[in-house]
Design a protein around this motif. Structure first.
Motif, PDB file in Angstrom:
ATOM      1  N   ALA A  28     -11.747  -9.612  -9.714  1.00 55.59           N
ATOM      2  CA  ALA A  28     -11.073  -9.464 -10.720  1.00 55.59           C
ATOM      3  C   ALA A  28     -11.074  -8.093 -11.410  1.00 55.59           C
ATOM      4  O   ALA A  28     -11.529  -7.289 -11.359  1.00 55.59           O
ATOM      5  N   GLU A  29      -9.726  -7.749 -11.982  1.00 59.19           N
ATOM      6  CA  GLU A  29      -9.076  -7.035 -12.316  1.00 59.19           C
ATOM      7  C   GLU A  29      -8.569  -5.407 -11.630  1.00 59.19           C
ATOM      8  O   GLU A  29      -8.921  -4.258 -11.885  1.00 59.19           O
ATOM      9  N   GLU A  30      -9.445  -6.116 -10.742  1.00 59.43           N
ATOM     10  CA  GLU A  30      -9.266  -4.984  -9.172  1.00 59.43           C
ATOM     11  C   GLU A  30      -8.296  -4.694  -8.685  1.00 59.43           C
ATOM     12  O   GLU A  30      -7.009  -5.485  -8.599  1.00 59.43           O
ATOM     13  N   LYS A  31      -7.619  -3.241  -8.818  1.00 59.19           N
ATOM     14  CA  LYS A  31      -6.275  -2.767  -8.513  1.00 59.19           C
ATOM     15  C   LYS A  31      -6.178  -2.859  -6.704  1.00 59.19           C
ATOM     16  O   LYS A  31      -7.390  -2.828  -6.308  1.00 59.19           O
ATOM     17  N   VAL A  32      -5.514  -3.757  -5.912  1.00 57.65           N
ATOM     18  CA  VAL A  32      -5.125  -4.441  -4.973  1.00 57.65           C
ATOM     19  C   VAL A  32      -4.375  -3.151  -4.227  1.00 57.65           C
ATOM     20  O   VAL A  32      -3.666  -1.975  -5.158  1.00 57.65           O
ATOM     21  N   PRO A  33      -4.728  -2.610  -2.932  1.00 59.23           N
ATOM     22  CA  PRO A  33      -3.159  -2.149  -2.464  1.00 59.23           C
ATOM     23  C   PRO A  33      -2.311  -1.995  -2.780  1.00 59.23           C
ATOM     24  O   PRO A  33      -1.564  -2.802  -2.687  1.00 59.23           O
ATOM     25  N   SER A  34      -1.779  -0.953  -2.649  1.00 62.03           N
ATOM     26  CA  SER A  34      -0.204  -1.090  -3.065  1.00 62.03           C
ATOM     27  C   SER A  34       0.289  -1.417  -1.596  1.00 62.03           C
ATOM     28  O   SER A  34       0.282  -1.628  -0.717  1.00 62.03           O
ATOM     29  N   VAL A  35       2.067  -1.918  -1.966  1.00 61.00           N
ATOM     30  CA  VAL A  35       3.143  -2.313  -1.176  1.00 61.00           C
ATOM     31  C   VAL A  35       2.576  -1.475   0.310  1.00 61.00           C
ATOM     32  O   VAL A  35       2.324  -2.021   1.068  1.00 61.00           O
ATOM     33  N   ARG A  36       3.060  -0.201  -0.283  1.00 58.61           N
ATOM     34  CA  ARG A  36       2.755   0.801   0.831  1.00 58.61           C
ATOM     35  C   ARG A  36       1.984   1.024   1.835  1.00 58.61           C
ATOM     36  O   ARG A  36       1.719   0.756   3.192  1.00 58.61           O
ATOM     37  N   GLU A  37       0.644   1.082   1.181  1.00 57.34           N
ATOM     38  CA  GLU A  37      -0.490   1.372   1.960  1.00 57.34           C
ATOM     39  C   GLU A  37      -0.666   0.011   2.896  1.00 57.34           C
ATOM     40  O   GLU A  37      -1.653   0.329   3.836  1.00 57.34           O
ATOM     41  N   LEU A  38      -0.782  -1.148   1.919  1.00 56.69           N
ATOM     42  CA  LEU A  38      -1.398  -2.844   2.958  1.00 56.69           C
ATOM     43  C   LEU A  38      -0.586  -2.226   3.703  1.00 56.69           C
ATOM     44  O   LEU A  38      -0.427  -2.654   4.975  1.00 56.69           O
ATOM     45  N   ALA A  39       1.246  -1.479   3.543  1.00 52.50           N
ATOM     46  CA  ALA A  39       2.487  -2.534   5.324  1.00 52.50           C
ATOM     47  C   ALA A  39       1.686  -1.433   6.171  1.00 52.50           C
ATOM     48  O   ALA A  39       1.806  -1.855   7.905  1.00 52.50           O
ATOM     49  N   VAL A  40       1.670   0.395   5.577  1.00 54.92           N
ATOM     50  CA  VAL A  40       1.188   1.174   6.028  1.00 54.92           C
ATOM     51  C   VAL A  40      -0.438   0.394   6.982  1.00 54.92           C
ATOM     52  O   VAL A  40      -1.303   0.536   8.596  1.00 54.92           O
ATOM     53  N   GLU A  41      -1.583  -0.291   6.660  1.00 55.90           N
ATOM     54  CA  GLU A  41      -2.825  -0.421   7.093  1.00 55.90           C
ATOM     55  C   GLU A  41      -2.620  -1.480   8.181  1.00 55.90           C
ATOM     56  O   GLU A  41      -3.357  -1.724   9.030  1.00 55.90           O
TER      57      GLU A  41
END
Length: 124
Positions: A28-41
């Motif tokens: 909770a309250e933690e930042k998730v990977p950005s759209v670009r980061e997750l797309a690359v991953e």
């Protein structure tokens, strides 16, 4: 991540994110990977990840802090469980029940297998 052909990729990514939340990898309250980061991953188009994030925002699992990024909501676990429970009950459970009936599997056998599965996979 290995994608299955029988379900939209953005929904499979939503399952991936939800599982990370349920397993405590993303809190909770933690930042998730950005759209670009997750797309690359995950080796997918950023538009697909954005569609996933929009779905998860609508389900109150993540929220967008403008200019900063996406974050897990305080009560994300409750929302994930509710969302996933509906999907399971409507999509997967009827198939399981059909197989239980066709294969004449007793609830006692299911219970025993379930307990073994939990012990082996979750050290419970």
């Amino acid at each position: 991540m290995e994608f299955r052909d029988n379900k939209a990729i953005y929904l499979q990514i939503a399952e991936y994110v939800c599982e990370h939340i349920l397993l405590g990898k993303w809190k909770a309250e933690e930042k998730v990977p950005s759209v670009r980061e997750l797309a690359v991953e995950l080796e997918v188009n950023p538009n697909t990840v954005m569609r996933t994030y929009e779905l998860l925002q609508n389900k109150n699992i993540i929220n967008n802090k403008r200019g900063i990024g996406f974050f897990i909501t305080d009560d994300a676990i409750d929302h994930v469980k509710s969302y996933r429970k509906v999907l399971f009950m409507e999509d997967e459970l009827p198939v399981v029940f059909r197989n239980i009936y066709l294969l004449n599997i007793s609830f006692g056998e299911l219970e025993s297998r379930y307990e073994t599965f939990v012990k082996e996979n979750f050290n419970a």
